[in-house]
Write a protein that holds these residues in place. Structure first.
Motif, PDB file in Angstrom:
ATOM      1  N   LEU A 105       0.867  -1.128   0.093  1.00  0.00           N
ATOM      2  CA  LEU A 105      -0.146  -0.081   0.053  1.00  0.00           C
ATOM      3  C   LEU A 105       0.883   1.186  -0.042  1.00  0.00           C
ATOM      4  O   LEU A 105       0.404   2.191  -0.571  1.00  0.00           O
ATOM      5  CB  LEU A 105      -0.913   0.024   1.192  1.00  0.00           C
ATOM      6  CG  LEU A 105      -2.112  -1.143   1.193  1.00  0.00           C
ATOM      7  CD1 LEU A 105      -2.736  -1.096   2.464  1.00  0.00           C
ATOM      8  CD2 LEU A 105      -2.869  -1.072   0.118  1.00  0.00           C
ATOM      9  N   VAL A 106       2.076   1.008   0.530  1.00  0.00           N
ATOM     10  CA  VAL A 106       2.947   2.279   0.738  1.00  0.00           C
ATOM     11  C   VAL A 106       3.487   2.581  -0.656  1.00  0.00           C
ATOM     12  O   VAL A 106       3.580   3.812  -1.336  1.00  0.00           O
ATOM     13  CB  VAL A 106       3.884   2.209   1.563  1.00  0.00           C
ATOM     14  CG1 VAL A 106       5.071   3.332   1.378  1.00  0.00           C
ATOM     15  CG2 VAL A 106       3.544   2.359   3.035  1.00  0.00           C
ATOM     16  N   LEU A 107       3.758   1.463  -1.433  1.00  0.00           N
ATOM     17  CA  LEU A 107       4.516   1.566  -2.765  1.00  0.00           C
ATOM     18  C   LEU A 107       3.314   2.199  -3.704  1.00  0.00           C
ATOM     19  O   LEU A 107       3.578   3.180  -4.386  1.00  0.00           O
ATOM     20  CB  LEU A 107       4.868   0.333  -3.182  1.00  0.00           C
ATOM     21  CG  LEU A 107       6.111  -0.224  -2.849  1.00  0.00           C
ATOM     22  CD1 LEU A 107       6.337  -1.778  -3.102  1.00  0.00           C
ATOM     23  CD2 LEU A 107       7.241   1.058  -3.190  1.00  0.00           C
ATOM     24  N   LEU A 108       2.022   1.835  -3.591  1.00  0.00           N
ATOM     25  CA  LEU A 108       0.868   2.127  -4.506  1.00  0.00           C
ATOM     26  C   LEU A 108       0.630   3.787  -4.224  1.00  0.00           C
ATOM     27  O   LEU A 108       0.468   4.409  -4.996  1.00  0.00           O
ATOM     28  CB  LEU A 108      -0.455   1.482  -4.057  1.00  0.00           C
ATOM     29  CG  LEU A 108      -0.239  -0.095  -4.493  1.00  0.00           C
ATOM     30  CD1 LEU A 108      -1.546  -0.655  -4.204  1.00  0.00           C
ATOM     31  CD2 LEU A 108      -0.103   0.120  -6.030  1.00  0.00           C
ATOM     32  N   LEU A 109       0.851   4.346  -2.885  1.00  0.00           N
ATOM     33  CA  LEU A 109       0.718   5.775  -2.386  1.00  0.00           C
ATOM     34  C   LEU A 109       1.785   6.389  -2.956  1.00  0.00           C
ATOM     35  O   LEU A 109       1.627   7.537  -3.532  1.00  0.00           O
ATOM     36  CB  LEU A 109       0.521   5.731  -1.042  1.00  0.00           C
ATOM     37  CG  LEU A 109       0.244   7.174  -0.322  1.00  0.00           C
ATOM     38  CD1 LEU A 109      -0.934   7.600  -1.009  1.00  0.00           C
ATOM     39  CD2 LEU A 109       0.266   7.248   1.012  1.00  0.00           C
ATOM     40  N   MET A 110       3.007   5.912  -3.090  1.00  0.00           N
ATOM     41  CA  MET A 110       4.048   6.583  -3.577  1.00  0.00           C
ATOM     42  C   MET A 110       3.929   6.694  -5.087  1.00  0.00           C
ATOM     43  O   MET A 110       4.339   7.635  -5.659  1.00  0.00           O
ATOM     44  CB  MET A 110       5.581   5.885  -3.163  1.00  0.00           C
ATOM     45  CG  MET A 110       5.787   5.964  -1.716  1.00  0.00           C
ATOM     46  SD  MET A 110       7.265   4.961  -1.341  1.00  0.00           S
ATOM     47  CE  MET A 110       8.311   6.004  -2.126  1.00  0.00           C
ATOM     48  N   ALA A 111       3.487   5.866  -5.568  1.00  0.00           N
ATOM     49  CA  ALA A 111       3.100   5.689  -7.190  1.00  0.00           C
ATOM     50  C   ALA A 111       2.456   6.734  -7.611  1.00  0.00           C
ATOM     51  O   ALA A 111       2.408   7.465  -8.647  1.00  0.00           O
ATOM     52  CB  ALA A 111       2.801   4.335  -7.820  1.00  0.00           C
ATOM     53  N   ASN A 112       1.261   7.123  -6.744  1.00  0.00           N
ATOM     54  CA  ASN A 112       0.309   7.934  -7.106  1.00  0.00           C
ATOM     55  C   ASN A 112       0.829   9.422  -6.828  1.00  0.00           C
ATOM     56  O   ASN A 112       0.392  10.501  -7.591  1.00  0.00           O
ATOM     57  CB  ASN A 112      -1.174   8.101  -6.179  1.00  0.00           C
ATOM     58  CG  ASN A 112      -1.756   6.725  -6.494  1.00  0.00           C
ATOM     59  OD1 ASN A 112      -2.236   6.310  -7.733  1.00  0.00           O
ATOM     60  ND2 ASN A 112      -2.171   6.061  -5.464  1.00  0.00           N
ATOM     61  N   THR A 113       2.205   9.684  -6.258  1.00  0.00           N
ATOM     62  CA  THR A 113       2.578  10.919  -6.000  1.00  0.00           C
ATOM     63  C   THR A 113       3.556  11.329  -7.029  1.00  0.00           C
ATOM     64  O   THR A 113       4.110  12.369  -7.162  1.00  0.00           O
ATOM     65  CB  THR A 113       3.415  11.215  -4.653  1.00  0.00           C
ATOM     66  OG1 THR A 113       4.281   9.922  -4.336  1.00  0.00           O
ATOM     67  CG2 THR A 113       2.238  10.621  -3.677  1.00  0.00           C
TER      68      THR A 113
END
Length: 295
Positions: free
Chosen positions: A126-134
């Motif tokens: 989930l942290v990686l997905l959140l970083m991908a959105n930024t």
């Protein structure tokens, strides 16, 4: 001696009628303020419509804010013929519709594994997905261009569909995983007792419950992909594969349009998303206001 007792008729209990709340002055003030705000937000759209229906001479004489004196469709017709708007519109509908459906499907599968399956390292994913959105798209352009060129997908609509499906599903997975992590466990246990496997639990139990959230994501993914400009501009260089936003940007950059044709182009580019939103407006409102999970 017989005595007769006079019994008073028993009246039926009065049914309680729902009382309408009287709107106070504050409620009317809020309505007036919202109506005024909506009118202000519609002013740019009205200006675009006015200028799209004018002739260049009328635009020069009366200015951009004056209403049109008649119904002149020359600017819309000229722009339609110049860019082949029918084919460009089909490209945008195909790309945006495919991305919306595929991104929602991929988000459901990913979120089911993360939210209900509880795989190991869920938090890190989930942290990686959140970083991908930024990440800004400018930082992704060259790696994606090189990868598409190596795979022979450059200047194809498939490449743009794949790129935006992954980008949109990153946000969709992050959103749905939080929804599915709060999914009522008794429903899942009851389905397992009835003999349902994981695939049946997903499509017959989970998806019907989170359907309002899926509809909201579908609408947002379609509109977001429709408005994308940078990646389609770099990946779709031929005229046969261009989207509406790219066609508008290219023509304006070449200075081939006057003010009335620019307004006609903006109107034609805006109308499909407005129509799409109006079609799903009621479903979208229910999805935003209703809870996705009912305990």
């Amino acid at each position: 001696m017989t005595t007769t007792l006079a019994q008073s008729p028993v009246s039926a209990p009065a049914r309680s009628r729902p009382r309408r709340r009287r709107r106070g002055p504050s409620a009317y003030a809020v309505l007036v303020a919202l109506a005024a705000l909506a009118g202000i937000m519609l002013i740019p759209f009205a200006v675009v419509v006015f200028n799209a229906l004018k002739t260049p001479a009328e635009y020069t004489a009366n200015g951009p804010l004056a209403p049109p004196e008649g119904l002149h469709l020359e600017g819309i017709r000229d722009f339609w013929e110049r860019v082949g708007f029918g084919h460009v519109l089909l490209n945008s509908l195909l790309i945006s519709g495919s991305v919306a459906v595929l991104a929602v499907l991929l988000s459901v599968l990913n979120a089911y594994a993360l939210g209900i399956g509880r795989i190991k390292g869920r938090m890190w994913v989930l942290v990686l997905l959140l970083m991908a959105n930024t990440l800004p798209q400018e930082s992704l352009v060259y790696p994606l261009y090189y990868l598409a060129n190596q795979l022979g997908l450059y200047d194809t609509r498939v490449s743009v569909i794949i790129v935006f499906t992954v980008i949109q599903s990153a946000f969709g997975t992050y959103l749905l995983s939080s929804v599915m992590s709060a999914f009522p466990r008794p429903l899942l246990d009851a389905a397992r007792i009835d003999g349902a496997n994981r695939w049946q639990i997903l499509w017959r139990v989970v998806v019907p419950v989170v359907r309002p959230t899926l509809v909201v994501m579908l609408v947002f993914f379609f509109i977001w992909t429709w408005n994308e400009f940078l990646i389609p501009l770099i990946f779709l260089i031929s005229n046969d594969n261009q989207t509406v936003s790219v066609a508008l940007g290219v023509l304006q950059g070449q200075r081939l349009m006057d003010a009335t044709m620019s307004s006609a182009a903006a109107l034609l580019g805006l109308l499909p998303t407005v129509v799409f939103y109006l079609i799903f407006q009621r479903t979208l409102s229910r999805g935003l206001t209703a809870g996705a999970i009912k305990e």
